[in-house]
Design a protein around this motif. Structure first.
Motif, short mmCIF file in Angstrom:
data_model
loop_
_atom_site.label_atom_id
_atom_site.label_comp_id
_atom_site.label_asym_id
_atom_site.label_seq_id
_atom_site.Cartn_x
_atom_site.Cartn_y
_atom_site.Cartn_z
N ALA A 26 15.35 -4.03 11.54
CA ALA A 26 14.04 -3.40 11.77
C ALA A 26 13.21 -3.38 10.49
CB ALA A 26 14.23 -1.98 12.30
N ARG A 27 13.83 -3.04 9.38
CA ARG A 27 13.12 -3.06 8.09
C ARG A 27 12.56 -4.45 7.81
NH1 ARG A 27 17.31 -0.05 5.57
NH2 ARG A 27 18.19 -2.03 4.95
N ALA A 28 13.38 -5.46 7.98
CA ALA A 28 12.96 -6.84 7.70
C ALA A 28 11.82 -7.27 8.63
CB ALA A 28 14.14 -7.79 7.83
N ALA A 29 11.92 -6.93 9.90
CA ALA A 29 10.88 -7.31 10.86
C ALA A 29 9.55 -6.64 10.51
CB ALA A 29 11.31 -6.92 12.28
N VAL A 30 9.59 -5.36 10.15
CA VAL A 30 8.37 -4.63 9.78
C VAL A 30 7.75 -5.24 8.53
CG1 VAL A 30 7.54 -2.41 8.89
CG2 VAL A 30 8.98 -2.50 10.95
N ARG A 31 8.56 -5.48 7.51
CA ARG A 31 8.04 -6.08 6.27
C ARG A 31 7.39 -7.44 6.54
NH1 ARG A 31 9.34 -4.00 1.52
NH2 ARG A 31 10.99 -2.44 1.39
N GLU A 32 8.07 -8.27 7.32
CA GLU A 32 7.56 -9.61 7.61
C GLU A 32 6.22 -9.55 8.36
OE1 GLU A 32 8.75 -13.28 10.51
OE2 GLU A 32 10.38 -12.32 9.38
N ARG A 33 6.13 -8.67 9.36
CA ARG A 33 4.90 -8.57 10.14
C ARG A 33 3.75 -8.03 9.30
NH1 ARG A 33 2.40 -11.40 13.09
NH2 ARG A 33 4.54 -12.07 13.25
N LEU A 34 4.02 -7.02 8.47
CA LEU A 34 2.96 -6.47 7.62
C LEU A 34 2.49 -7.49 6.59
CD1 LEU A 34 4.08 -2.76 7.22
CD2 LEU A 34 2.33 -3.73 8.73
N HIS A 35 3.41 -8.28 6.09
CA HIS A 35 3.02 -9.37 5.18
C HIS A 35 2.12 -10.37 5.91
CE1 HIS A 35 3.16 -12.37 2.04
NE2 HIS A 35 3.59 -13.25 2.93
N HIS A 36 2.51 -10.74 7.12
CA HIS A 36 1.73 -11.68 7.93
C HIS A 36 0.32 -11.14 8.19
CE1 HIS A 36 1.00 -14.81 10.92
NE2 HIS A 36 0.57 -13.86 11.74
N TRP A 37 0.20 -9.83 8.39
CA TRP A 37 -1.10 -9.21 8.65
C TRP A 37 -1.89 -8.92 7.38
CZ3 TRP A 37 0.85 -5.05 12.62
CH2 TRP A 37 0.96 -5.63 13.90
N GLY A 38 -1.31 -9.21 6.21
CA GLY A 38 -2.00 -8.92 4.95
C GLY A 38 -1.97 -7.44 4.58
N LEU A 39 -0.98 -6.72 5.09
CA LEU A 39 -0.85 -5.29 4.80
C LEU A 39 0.37 -5.02 3.91
CD1 LEU A 39 -1.71 -3.90 8.36
CD2 LEU A 39 -3.18 -3.91 6.33
N ASP A 40 0.55 -5.87 2.91
CA ASP A 40 1.70 -5.74 2.01
C ASP A 40 1.76 -4.38 1.34
OD1 ASP A 40 2.97 -8.44 2.11
OD2 ASP A 40 0.98 -9.05 1.43
N SER A 41 0.60 -3.77 1.09
CA SER A 41 0.58 -2.48 0.41
C SER A 41 1.25 -1.38 1.23
CB SER A 41 -0.87 -2.08 0.08
OG SER A 41 -1.62 -1.93 1.28
N LEU A 42 1.40 -1.58 2.53
CA LEU A 42 2.06 -0.59 3.39
C LEU A 42 3.52 -0.93 3.69
CD1 LEU A 42 -0.78 0.03 6.00
CD2 LEU A 42 -0.22 1.39 3.98
#
Length: 134
Positions: A26-42
């Motif tokens: 779950a952690r990995a999926a969330v990080r990957e999706r937020l990176h894809h959306w350009g929301l790395d800061s979150l």
């Protein structure tokens, strides 16, 4: 992971088996999706809070655990994160004593997110939180 419902639009959903590897996945999926959306800061805080909620679900549930992200699309909107499990009992934030080994997950969610809450579902419950976009 049992399945991915949608990860292309403004919403991403995953279903994880109720097993210890679900937290890491779950952690990995969330990080990957937020990176894809350009929301790395979150990504760090979202992954931490999802980790806490999935861990809570693992402690109490025996069925699948759902994780859902909804991307903010307008200025001022927040990232919405939801974690669902099949147990209908809504969690309660409690005060953990210094010697307690657990009981701080919802406190962390409450103090770190801009808003959070719970809601019953047709087959369980959802714990959700919002993170403001910097």
């Amino acid at each position: 992971m049992i399945g991915v419902i949608d990860t292309e639009g403004d919403c991403a959903e995953w279903t994880f088996s109720a097993e210890p590897g679900a937290v890491r996945a779950a952690r990995a999926a969330v990080r990957e999706r937020l990176h894809h959306w350009g929301l790395d800061s979150l990504a760090d805080i979202a992954a931490l809070l999802v980790s806490e909620l999935v861990t809570n679900a693992l402690r109490h549930a025996t069925g699948p655990i759902g994780v859902r992200l909804v991307r903010p699309v307008h200025p001022g909107e927040a990232l919405l994160v939801e974690v669902s499990d099949p147990i209908p009992d809504l969690p309660r934030e409690r005060v953990a004593h210094p010697e307690d080994e657990s009981g701080r997950g919802l406190q962390l969610v409450a103090h770190t997110s801009s808003r959070w809450g719970t809601r019953p579902g047709t087959t369980g419950k959802t714990v959700w939180f919002e993170l403001a976009v910097p």
